[in-house]
Design a protein around this motif. Sequence first.
Motif, PDB file in Angstrom:
ATOM      1  N   VAL A  12      25.983 -54.821 -20.362  1.00 13.69           N
ATOM      2  CA  VAL A  12      27.360 -54.192 -20.622  1.00 13.69           C
ATOM      3  C   VAL A  12      27.174 -52.532 -20.314  1.00 13.69           C
ATOM      4  CG1 VAL A  12      28.689 -53.440 -22.579  1.00 13.69           C
ATOM      5  CG2 VAL A  12      27.711 -55.784 -22.614  1.00 13.69           C
ATOM      6  N   LEU A  13      28.007 -51.946 -19.931  1.00 17.10           N
ATOM      7  CA  LEU A  13      28.107 -50.549 -19.494  1.00 17.10           C
ATOM      8  C   LEU A  13      29.211 -49.783 -20.381  1.00 17.10           C
ATOM      9  CD1 LEU A  13      28.277 -50.845 -15.446  1.00 17.10           C
ATOM     10  CD2 LEU A  13      26.415 -50.538 -16.981  1.00 17.10           C
ATOM     11  N   LEU A  14      28.491 -48.707 -21.067  1.00 17.01           N
ATOM     12  CA  LEU A  14      29.331 -48.131 -21.992  1.00 17.01           C
ATOM     13  C   LEU A  14      29.437 -46.541 -21.479  1.00 17.01           C
ATOM     14  CD1 LEU A  14      31.014 -48.044 -24.907  1.00 17.01           C
ATOM     15  CD2 LEU A  14      28.871 -47.625 -25.693  1.00 17.01           C
ATOM     16  N   THR A  15      30.608 -45.991 -21.847  1.00 14.87           N
ATOM     17  CA  THR A  15      30.589 -44.688 -21.477  1.00 14.87           C
ATOM     18  C   THR A  15      31.352 -44.024 -23.024  1.00 14.87           C
ATOM     19  OG1 THR A  15      31.593 -44.657 -19.496  1.00 14.87           O
ATOM     20  CG2 THR A  15      31.664 -42.552 -20.459  1.00 14.87           C
ATOM     21  N   HIS A  16      30.272 -43.308 -23.627  1.00 14.17           N
ATOM     22  CA  HIS A  16      30.194 -42.965 -24.902  1.00 14.17           C
ATOM     23  C   HIS A  16      29.425 -41.389 -25.171  1.00 14.17           C
ATOM     24  CE1 HIS A  16      29.775 -42.576 -29.272  1.00 14.17           C
ATOM     25  NE2 HIS A  16      28.651 -42.806 -29.353  1.00 14.17           N
ATOM     26  N   PRO A  17      30.492 -40.414 -25.398  1.00 12.20           N
ATOM     27  CA  PRO A  17      31.943 -40.419 -25.563  1.00 12.20           C
ATOM     28  C   PRO A  17      32.518 -40.779 -24.048  1.00 12.20           C
ATOM     29  CG  PRO A  17      31.010 -38.372 -26.454  1.00 12.20           C
ATOM     30  CD  PRO A  17      29.821 -39.115 -25.696  1.00 12.20           C
ATOM     31  N   ASN A  18      33.771 -41.366 -24.691  1.00 15.09           N
ATOM     32  CA  ASN A  18      34.416 -42.135 -23.353  1.00 15.09           C
ATOM     33  C   ASN A  18      35.082 -40.952 -22.513  1.00 15.09           C
ATOM     34  OD1 ASN A  18      37.129 -43.150 -21.978  1.00 15.09           O
ATOM     35  ND2 ASN A  18      35.767 -45.002 -22.556  1.00 15.09           N
ATOM     36  N   ASN A  19      34.980 -41.204 -21.106  1.00 19.42           N
ATOM     37  CA  ASN A  19      35.526 -40.416 -20.089  1.00 19.42           C
ATOM     38  C   ASN A  19      36.558 -41.416 -19.441  1.00 19.42           C
ATOM     39  OD1 ASN A  19      36.478 -39.090 -17.776  1.00 19.42           O
ATOM     40  ND2 ASN A  19      34.372 -39.027 -16.874  1.00 19.42           N
ATOM     41  N   PRO A  20      37.906 -41.547 -19.601  1.00 24.75           N
ATOM     42  CA  PRO A  20      38.693 -40.307 -19.658  1.00 24.75           C
ATOM     43  C   PRO A  20      39.300 -39.947 -21.043  1.00 24.75           C
ATOM     44  CG  PRO A  20      39.939 -41.802 -18.629  1.00 24.75           C
ATOM     45  CD  PRO A  20      38.476 -42.491 -18.814  1.00 24.75           C
ATOM     46  N   THR A  21      39.235 -40.957 -21.772  1.00 25.26           N
ATOM     47  CA  THR A  21      39.973 -40.691 -23.068  1.00 25.26           C
ATOM     48  C   THR A  21      39.388 -39.796 -24.026  1.00 25.26           C
ATOM     49  OG1 THR A  21      38.735 -42.680 -24.305  1.00 25.26           O
ATOM     50  CG2 THR A  21      40.694 -43.323 -23.019  1.00 25.26           C
ATOM     51  N   THR A  22      38.302 -39.625 -24.078  1.00 26.87           N
ATOM     52  CA  THR A  22      37.309 -38.770 -24.854  1.00 26.87           C
ATOM     53  C   THR A  22      36.900 -39.252 -26.410  1.00 26.87           C
ATOM     54  OG1 THR A  22      39.081 -37.576 -26.407  1.00 26.87           O
ATOM     55  CG2 THR A  22      38.883 -36.895 -24.028  1.00 26.87           C
ATOM     56  N   PHE A  50      28.868 -36.683 -21.961  1.00 26.38           N
ATOM     57  CA  PHE A  50      29.692 -35.884 -22.693  1.00 26.38           C
ATOM     58  C   PHE A  50      29.178 -35.722 -24.187  1.00 26.38           C
ATOM     59  CE2 PHE A  50      32.473 -36.608 -19.039  1.00 26.38           C
ATOM     60  CZ  PHE A  50      33.115 -35.459 -19.052  1.00 26.38           C
ATOM     61  N   GLU A  51      28.104 -36.117 -24.597  1.00 31.88           N
ATOM     62  CA  GLU A  51      27.676 -35.995 -25.956  1.00 31.88           C
ATOM     63  C   GLU A  51      27.479 -34.460 -26.603  1.00 31.88           C
ATOM     64  OE1 GLU A  51      23.899 -37.441 -26.759  1.00 31.88           O
ATOM     65  OE2 GLU A  51      22.904 -35.792 -25.620  1.00 31.88           O
ATOM     66  N   ASP A  52      27.442 -33.564 -25.707  1.00 31.37           N
ATOM     67  CA  ASP A  52      27.073 -32.172 -26.084  1.00 31.37           C
ATOM     68  C   ASP A  52      28.238 -31.579 -27.152  1.00 31.37           C
ATOM     69  OD1 ASP A  52      24.410 -31.782 -25.337  1.00 31.37           O
ATOM     70  OD2 ASP A  52      25.359 -31.631 -23.464  1.00 31.37           O
ATOM     71  N   GLN A 161      38.418 -35.839 -28.788  1.00 33.00           N
ATOM     72  CA  GLN A 161      37.406 -35.854 -29.648  1.00 33.00           C
ATOM     73  C   GLN A 161      35.998 -35.417 -28.963  1.00 33.00           C
ATOM     74  OE1 GLN A 161      37.005 -39.924 -31.030  1.00 33.00           O
ATOM     75  NE2 GLN A 161      39.015 -40.108 -31.735  1.00 33.00           N
ATOM     76  N   SER A 162      36.042 -35.321 -27.545  1.00 33.29           N
ATOM     77  CA  SER A 162      34.976 -34.742 -27.118  1.00 33.29           C
ATOM     78  C   SER A 162      35.203 -33.844 -25.848  1.00 33.29           C
ATOM     79  CB  SER A 162      33.953 -36.083 -26.898  1.00 33.29           C
ATOM     80  OG  SER A 162      34.642 -36.762 -25.874  1.00 33.29           O
ATOM     81  N   GLY A 163      34.087 -33.380 -25.070  1.00 36.88           N
ATOM     82  CA  GLY A 163      34.305 -32.908 -23.714  1.00 36.88           C
ATOM     83  C   GLY A 163      35.253 -31.788 -23.461  1.00 36.88           C
ATOM     84  N   PHE A 164      35.706 -31.758 -22.318  1.00 35.43           N
ATOM     85  CA  PHE A 164      36.761 -30.819 -21.991  1.00 35.43           C
ATOM     86  C   PHE A 164      38.074 -31.341 -21.349  1.00 35.43           C
ATOM     87  CE2 PHE A 164      32.899 -30.681 -19.321  1.00 35.43           C
ATOM     88  CZ  PHE A 164      33.442 -31.161 -17.940  1.00 35.43           C
ATOM     89  N   LEU A 165      38.245 -32.652 -21.834  1.00 35.04           N
ATOM     90  CA  LEU A 165      39.228 -33.328 -21.306  1.00 35.04           C
ATOM     91  C   LEU A 165      40.357 -33.685 -21.994  1.00 35.04           C
ATOM     92  CD1 LEU A 165      36.961 -36.334 -19.724  1.00 35.04           C
ATOM     93  CD2 LEU A 165      37.603 -34.470 -18.710  1.00 35.04           C
ATOM     94  N   CYS A 166      41.748 -33.943 -21.657  1.00 37.35           N
ATOM     95  CA  CYS A 166      42.665 -34.455 -22.339  1.00 37.35           C
ATOM     96  C   CYS A 166      43.369 -35.667 -21.449  1.00 37.35           C
ATOM     97  CB  CYS A 166      44.112 -33.575 -22.180  1.00 37.35           C
ATOM     98  SG  CYS A 166      43.475 -31.675 -23.051  1.00 37.35           S
ATOM     99  N   TRP A 167      43.652 -36.504 -22.287  1.00 32.62           N
ATOM    100  CA  TRP A 167      44.121 -37.838 -22.031  1.00 32.62           C
ATOM    101  C   TRP A 167      45.783 -37.948 -22.330  1.00 32.62           C
ATOM    102  CZ3 TRP A 167      43.245 -41.331 -18.238  1.00 32.62           C
ATOM    103  CH2 TRP A 167      43.537 -42.457 -18.178  1.00 32.62           C
ATOM    104  N   VAL A 168      46.593 -37.652 -21.304  1.00 32.49           N
ATOM    105  CA  VAL A 168      47.958 -37.275 -21.646  1.00 32.49           C
ATOM    106  C   VAL A 168      48.805 -38.436 -21.184  1.00 32.49           C
ATOM    107  CG1 VAL A 168      49.936 -36.030 -21.110  1.00 32.49           C
ATOM    108  CG2 VAL A 168      47.544 -34.881 -21.197  1.00 32.49           C
ATOM    109  N   ASP A 169      49.650 -39.090 -22.205  1.00 31.95           N
ATOM    110  CA  ASP A 169      50.363 -40.194 -21.976  1.00 31.95           C
ATOM    111  C   ASP A 169      51.765 -39.456 -21.600  1.00 31.95           C
ATOM    112  OD1 ASP A 169      52.121 -42.514 -22.098  1.00 31.95           O
ATOM    113  OD2 ASP A 169      51.519 -43.079 -24.116  1.00 31.95           O
TER     114      ASP A 169
END
Length: 239
Positions: A12-22, A50-52, A161-169
């Motif tokens: 199973v592959l997991l991105t945690h914290p998630n990219n792109p949703t943060t 993005f854990e930092d 919740q993390s990183g330097f991203l925004c997930w815009v709807d």
Amino acid sequence: MEAKVSAKTKMVLLTHPNNPTTTVYNRKSLTALANFVIRHDLILVVDQAFEDFTFGNEMITPAALPGMFERTVSVFSFSKGMGFSGLRVGYVVCSDKVMDAMFANAVAVLGATSTSAQKAVVTAMQHPAFMQQFEDAYEVRRKKAFEIINSIPNVSMLMPQSGFLCWVDVSKLGNSSDIVAYLVKEAKVSVNDGVNYGPGGQGHLRVVLGVYKDDEKVIAALNRMKTALIAYQNTTETE
């Protein structure tokens, strides 16, 4: 996931914290995933680049959960937390058994990280204030982005919740690919189309807040996005 697993499933592959949703996954979710992995005798590969920066959200490493270290490959990166994207320095933590299998292939495929890149990372690690400056800047930017984006009619985002991203709807405005092209032309702002991250990303934009050193330039770009997205709605309504 239970419906998808089969005799062919190996990991199973997991991105945690998630990219792109943060999204920073909570203990309940990760424990449920760990139980699934153990139950089906799988390997879990976790991208924790993005854990930092998790802004007070509890960051749980899945490998630390009961029974998970021997079956988890944790992948870390200095590129995101230290702003060293061009240097491509990272590392892996896993059991000796998994590491031996990975190392034999990695040496042949990847080669070695440059000495200068490694020295840059070591220097940054010796100066914690360097990383704190990054976190402080992103804390300001995520709050400002949340304020500006959510002031646009029919456009919304959750607080990152993390990183330097925004997930815009932008799903209420139409096709996200058309909106990406419009923003480049009218706002001189380049964002990522959500569809690049899977079918569920349609109607979303991935906005990176870490491009400029100057906060004011980031805020100015967000305001240009706001103006353009309002104009886009007026244009489509007229048509």
